[in-house]
Motif scaffolding. Structure first.
Motif, PDB file in Angstrom:
ATOM      1  N   GLN A  34       0.807  -1.220   0.000  1.00 27.08           N
ATOM      2  CA  GLN A  34       0.000   0.000   0.000  1.00 27.08           C
ATOM      3  C   GLN A  34       0.843   1.274   0.000  1.00 27.08           C
ATOM      4  O   GLN A  34       0.473   2.285  -0.577  1.00 27.08           O
ATOM      5  N   ALA A  35       1.972   1.216   0.682  1.00 27.20           N
ATOM      6  CA  ALA A  35       2.704   2.456   0.984  1.00 27.20           C
ATOM      7  C   ALA A  35       3.439   3.000  -0.234  1.00 27.20           C
ATOM      8  O   ALA A  35       3.951   2.240  -1.058  1.00 27.20           O
ATOM      9  N   LYS A  49       0.713  -2.468  -4.862  1.00 26.95           N
ATOM     10  CA  LYS A  49      -0.688  -2.726  -5.205  1.00 26.95           C
ATOM     11  C   LYS A  49      -1.079  -1.921  -6.441  1.00 26.95           C
ATOM     12  O   LYS A  49      -1.814  -2.408  -7.308  1.00 26.95           O
ATOM     13  N   GLY A  89      -0.583   6.209  -2.907  1.00 29.08           N
ATOM     14  CA  GLY A  89      -0.574   5.480  -1.644  1.00 29.08           C
ATOM     15  C   GLY A  89      -1.824   5.704  -0.811  1.00 29.08           C
ATOM     16  O   GLY A  89      -2.005   5.069   0.227  1.00 29.08           O
ATOM     17  N   LEU A  90      -2.680   6.631  -1.233  1.00 28.18           N
ATOM     18  CA  LEU A  90      -3.907   6.909  -0.486  1.00 28.18           C
ATOM     19  C   LEU A  90      -5.109   6.150  -1.043  1.00 28.18           C
ATOM     20  O   LEU A  90      -6.206   6.226  -0.498  1.00 28.18           O
ATOM     21  N   ILE A  91      -4.898   5.454  -2.148  1.00 28.55           N
ATOM     22  CA  ILE A  91      -5.992   4.649  -2.718  1.00 28.55           C
ATOM     23  C   ILE A  91      -6.045   3.348  -1.927  1.00 28.55           C
ATOM     24  O   ILE A  91      -5.542   2.312  -2.352  1.00 28.55           O
ATOM     25  N   THR A  92      -6.667   3.411  -0.750  1.00 29.48           N
ATOM     26  CA  THR A  92      -6.715   2.210   0.101  1.00 29.48           C
ATOM     27  C   THR A  92      -7.806   1.258  -0.359  1.00 29.48           C
ATOM     28  O   THR A  92      -7.816   0.093   0.053  1.00 29.48           O
ATOM     29  N   ARG A  93      -8.712   1.771  -1.156  1.00 26.75           N
ATOM     30  CA  ARG A  93      -9.774   0.910  -1.678  1.00 26.75           C
ATOM     31  C   ARG A  93      -9.809   1.050  -3.188  1.00 26.75           C
ATOM     32  O   ARG A  93      -9.810   2.176  -3.664  1.00 26.75           O
ATOM     33  N   PRO A  94      -9.788  -0.026  -3.950  1.00 23.31           N
ATOM     34  CA  PRO A  94      -9.914  -1.418  -3.529  1.00 23.31           C
ATOM     35  C   PRO A  94      -8.693  -1.893  -2.751  1.00 23.31           C
ATOM     36  O   PRO A  94      -7.594  -1.382  -2.953  1.00 23.31           O
TER      37      PRO A  94
END
Lengths: 430, 430, 430, 430
Positions: free
Chosen positions: B36-37, B47, B97-102
């Motif tokens: 994620q980071a 991701k 890195g802020l696109i935690t979804r999906p």
């Protein structure tokens, strides 16, 4: 290796007087305040230019070759060093406008004192190295003559009242010259300087290069054509732009050439050394960055259906060299005192190659094969800038005639806009 | 013009499975947090790489060629667009890195769903354009395989504990290989890709170029040689550096390659995908910028008295092409799973041309004569980056073997350091 | 001096379980990716909050008072230190989102392990200092409960799809409550905490202050009133703004509260933990900076002809203290789980003093006369932030009920907007 | 409300001549270059100060009250506006050094012309509002007299040769004065200006405030004490610093007061308007920020074991007011022409309250209860700066005596260092 010597000591002495006087003539209309101010880090105050060019002669010539040399003022060695690390830590570039002392009168006295000492040196037999560096100093000073004008224009453009350096002349006459293409078959050509006479180290050595067939536009891109590009949304459409250019445009909210603005009725006005004037469609566009020039070429290609682009520096030089056979360039140059680019003449062949505006090429500024920087401190003159800069060719209305030649390589970063920089289109030939 | 098709539909189907599986294998050791980071704007989360490579197939292939296409998730079209303005406004690069979804599981499901649909498409007769873009998509994914590793290494280097991606192997064996020079007489040569098979548009067209005689070092510059450069004050002496490099060095207080640090006793340690290890003198130096590479060459020239420099990309390709006759490069590549550059073998001839580290050249990234970007959105793939970047050649220990060839042009800005970038010296021949 | 102890060891043990469980409940809906990402330097990842609050108990309580203490993981001492220089150099605040290891599961295990050890410690007789620091740790954790929500809301607001933390509830009911003024005659009053029970060091000592007569608005400023301010050009008119606020507004192109946006029809929508919803005029405005709050007060004064302004913190506390007689505040607080400010009730007297939104005061955050920071590392808790910050009072819909009191001083910089910050107007009394 | 009128028209006319002449005397030693340069955005060129103070009289007095007013030069209205949005968009503050036209001679002519017109106006009966604004204009000009010196000192400090504004005098005589404490019992006191005579709007209204018992140091903190703080590692130890101060110190690599430097032997030298001189331990320290002043107080508290801190502005005024009974302050002020702070006299009681250096207080600059800005454009004079600034009291060696009083509130941001700012310690009394 050292710069070539450009004449006998007596000729150099004459040339020295002439070049130094020309610098003074350029700054004569300026007040001490005008000569002091620095409008951005990239631009230097006129007083600094006056002092630095003198420093060049004192530090690189007198200090080494004058018997019993003593500095005019010891502190000037650091104050007016531009970037020669070999000579010591220069004063901070962004703070040149804060060097209020010496004042303008002292700087002019510095010039006179160094002039006398240089003339005395030339009256003796200073030797080849001294003459070589002195020749370089004259070309160096001519470069700064152009910079005095570009930096001053930037300063004046920051003044809310937009004062003119010179009163506006009668508008340039002449109708629009249609765009046409001058083909060149290329092949295995040579570029770079190979003969005698002074050139910069970066113009050497002369070397072979293979050129595919190409064509150059007969004239420069005009303000009118550029206004069409703006009107077509050219600054709002990413597909014309290099990625770095598009980032630059959005970060700085660029929407038109540096010195364009709209009047109350929405009509374009252009600020120049002659003041603020209505846009004239036939004049060459000027004060655009490489990013803008490249985007204009991409837009033009889409409009025309032709494989248009900026020329390479080799294409430019190969086409231009025959037009300056004795090395002497003809065109609207500083000596003509117009101080603005002029419309093209309606004549066959390549027009406006020399003078008017520096022409952005599509060539990164790089060492020629076998390039060697000059020996000593002047080795820092050119080579160390060969990264992230792009070559411009052909001189401008602010370039002294005796300073220009077909092999001359000017260079600036891709986002630089305050120079007299414009463009000519090129086209791949079938 | 479109990318060449790299095989029959059946072959592409096999290759698709293999390339996609390789990407998953690279990310298998990562937690959802690791994936994620985003450690800097230039680097992307793993991701995101997983999703973006899938987006490429969905948007550029399925959307155009799958009958009855419906998007897997409509929002992904914008979320995972990298920079294709023709496809719409991409999400902000610095905020990937802020696109935690999906989440990671959804992205993996996205991959599986698109994989099935691509395989179904290949089972039918999708037509030449689809096969062309699908071929491109595979090479695109292989590029991102390398970026997954370089971006991850940067992320791990930001963690105060410096965790390793893989446990450290036994140290590389082999003694120091002496530096020697392999001469090449140059002349009117051809570079660029001219045959069949997939290449990027920027490798074309094949074209002539004149090369003066030159020599290349038999091997890469080593960490030991670089440590000597550091010990000699190389990062504190302006004369070795390009002016822009010296500014960069002082602004960012650069004193050594990106992932070097000293232990308590002052000895160098180097962080890599295998963790933090003592410097090994025989390994190639890696993760240096063009500025550093150029400064090292200038320092080496002064030490040796030889006209040393970085090679041009044409020199490199002319020398390298004969060593990959069938287009297949041999070297320490991603397939070898070493994940670090290895010492040179003590053999005659040019070593380490392919793999180990990308080699900085002295060539600005520019269009070849007659260059045409591909048609459509993929025209943004390469051409729009041709400003202020420099070409690197030869692949690295993170480059897949089937992705590399002698004509391959990698490119990065002059200050980029997080890639597997090193250097080989060149020399002007008499 | 040390924090007051808030109950017997057994009571603290119960309270510990309850507070720690509440934190877990807040983060339960988050994926590991959600818990990892850091949207700006001021905001921290949820995983970091989970770990840091645990670090507080481990480092400040267990390390000093647990017999035979051994760290859960030695590296956590540095990784999860926020800003306590007395404990060592903390990891870089802007890079908390890059601490991908330990992962979320390990952080939850860390919590469980420390919880067990703290409960064991409380089962024995840890002594007054341990109980004092443990009490502080519980209030510290409650502060972070609010920050978990504000930081998460900011993260979600950076996601192009604006996902909701919780599904939207039925819209709040209730009509508009007219603005009225509750007068207070002031005089020589006392503010600050003077009794027993836990408070922060910055709420002490209780001290005298002279207040001129003043009046407070009966309710908070609403979104509807703020929309009127925007519609009246409030963000384009310098006369309403503090000079620093006007600079801020122009630099950042601020035109409305942080989470407002217009829909396709130009109507305001507001993003909250409940997702994106149409603006409801009766709800209190929230997520505005001190600059915006002050400008709104200036605009309101001009509209009304009254000497309106923000209240001082002393005025606020003097008026609010009688409404929380046993120290217990009533209002829309975190325990109510609404997660959004609610419209005022149509009742006489001061409404919404506690909960809903933190109320900006016109008081700089400064030491009370005779202020002494706590002893030891926790002396860094409050005092060192007493510069360029402004006091907010009254808690918000994200503040736990047992954490709030009338003397509570929250503080943020003048440009902070991501907190649940709103305002209530005050008026000079004749 | 408008400023109070400070005398009869005839008295104002005399005072006008005197104040205006004093400004000219300050700038008399400057060349046009000295007067043109701007060393940072916060500092203005001397020429700009000369013009702006004149602009104040022309725009705020003549334009409204002179019959048949015509502007001296229409463009000056915008060029020399500082920040009055009510008067129109001012020229950009950071570019005041680029206003090379009008030149210094024209600005001096502008001064003379406005002077004549103001005197003519005063010869008639201009009315109360005109006299009120004229009074303000004189105090405004006196503020700029101090700024001319502080801005010039900053400019000279940027010159590599550190030129002096005035030749250095004989060193100040006098031995060290021991630190002692003057106690004050506080109670319900009044501060702020309550009588007749000119004061700024921010000094009003006079109002009650409760003060706990306190003590003030008998003298200012000295350079010697500060050197001890530096030698003790004061700039390297975070526990003395406010968090924002520590960030500031590390970002800007602050290690000593603004104009301190070490000579070749490591001894401190201090640059002042009198040039570069060896540090004299007995002189008050000057040119420190609030952050530094607060850190010094924290360090002093730890050294002494006393609850030392900076005074509040109410404490300072309450103690100082009795020492200036007729409103007239005695001390080392601009009129004394020393231009540097002087050692304290060895006398009982509070020394150096007025003059020498402005004394940082621990009070944020905020409106007094019931504060009303003046009417009209001059309402922007003070109120809009009441955020993120801290109050300084007592005047300095660059403050005109007739401009100072006990209620005077100077204010600067917490990181400002180029003013004559120093400190006096305070102590909580038992």
């Amino acid at each position: 290796m050292l710069p070539a010597i450009d004449g006998s000591p007596a000729e150099l002495a004459r040339r020295y007087r002439s070049v130094r006087a020309a610098t003074l003539a350029l700054t004569a209309p300026l007040s001490e305040a005008d000569a002091q101010a620095q409008s951005m880090t990239d631009a230097s105050p006129a007083k600094w230019h006056l002092a630095h060019t003198t420093w060049f002669f004192e530090t690189l010539v007198l200090e080494r070759f004058e018997p019993g040399f003593r500095p005019h003022q010891g502190a000037y060695r650091m104050l007016f060093n531009s970037y020669y690390n070999a000579i010591g830590q220069p004063a901070q570039r962004s703070q040149r406008g804060l060097i209020t002392r010496p004042g303008l009168a002292e700087v002019l006295a510095y010039r006179r004192a160094v002039d006398e000492r240089v003339q005395a040196l030339l009256g003796g037999d200073p030797g080849a190295t001294a003459l070589s560096l002195l020749t370089l100093g004259l070309h160096h000073e001519q470069q700064h003559q152009e910079l005095i004008l570009t930096d001053l224009l930037h300063l004046l453009s920051c003044h809310p009242l937009l004062p003119a350096y010179r009163p506006a002349p009668a508008p340039a006459v002449g109708g629009a010259v249609p765009l046409s293409w001058i083909a060149n078959e290329g092949g295995l050509v040579e570029i770079g300087h190979g003969g005698a006479g002074f050139v910069f180290d970066n113009e050497q050595p002369r070397h072979r290069q293979w050129l595919a067939p190409y064509a150059l536009a007969n004239r420069l891109v005009t303000q009118g054509e550029w206004a069409d590009f703006v009107a077509d949304g050219g600054y709002r459409e990413p597909r014309w732009w290099l990625a770095a250019g598009w980032d630059w445009l959005r970060t700085h909210r660029i929407e038109h050439p540096l010195y364009w603005q709209r009047d109350g009725a929405g009509l374009w006005q252009v600020f120049s050394l002659r003041g603020l004037q209505p846009l004239q469609r036939e004049r060459p566009v000027v004060q655009v960055s490489l990013y803008e020039a490249d985007a204009f070429a991409a837009w033009s290609a889409a409009q025309s259906g032709l494989p248009l682009r900026l020329p390479t520096e080799a294409e430019w030089e190969h086409a231009a060299a025959p037009l300056a056979p004795a090395g002497l360039a003809e065109g609207n140059l500083l000596d003509d005192d117009r101080l603005e680019p002029q419309p093209a003449a309606d004549r066959p062949g390549l027009q406006q190659l020399f003078g008017d505006v520096w022409e952005w090429t599509r060539s990164a500024y790089a060492p020629y094969p076998g390039f060697r920087p000059w020996d000593g401190a002047v080795g820092e003159y050119n080579g160390k800038f060969m990264a992230n800069q792009v070559v411009l060719r052909g001189g401008s209305c602010a370039t002294p005639r005796s300073h220009l030649r077909a092999s001359y390589r000017n260079f600036f970063p891709t986002d630089a806009r305050w120079q007299f920089s414009g463009l000519r289109l090129a086209c791949d030939a079938a």
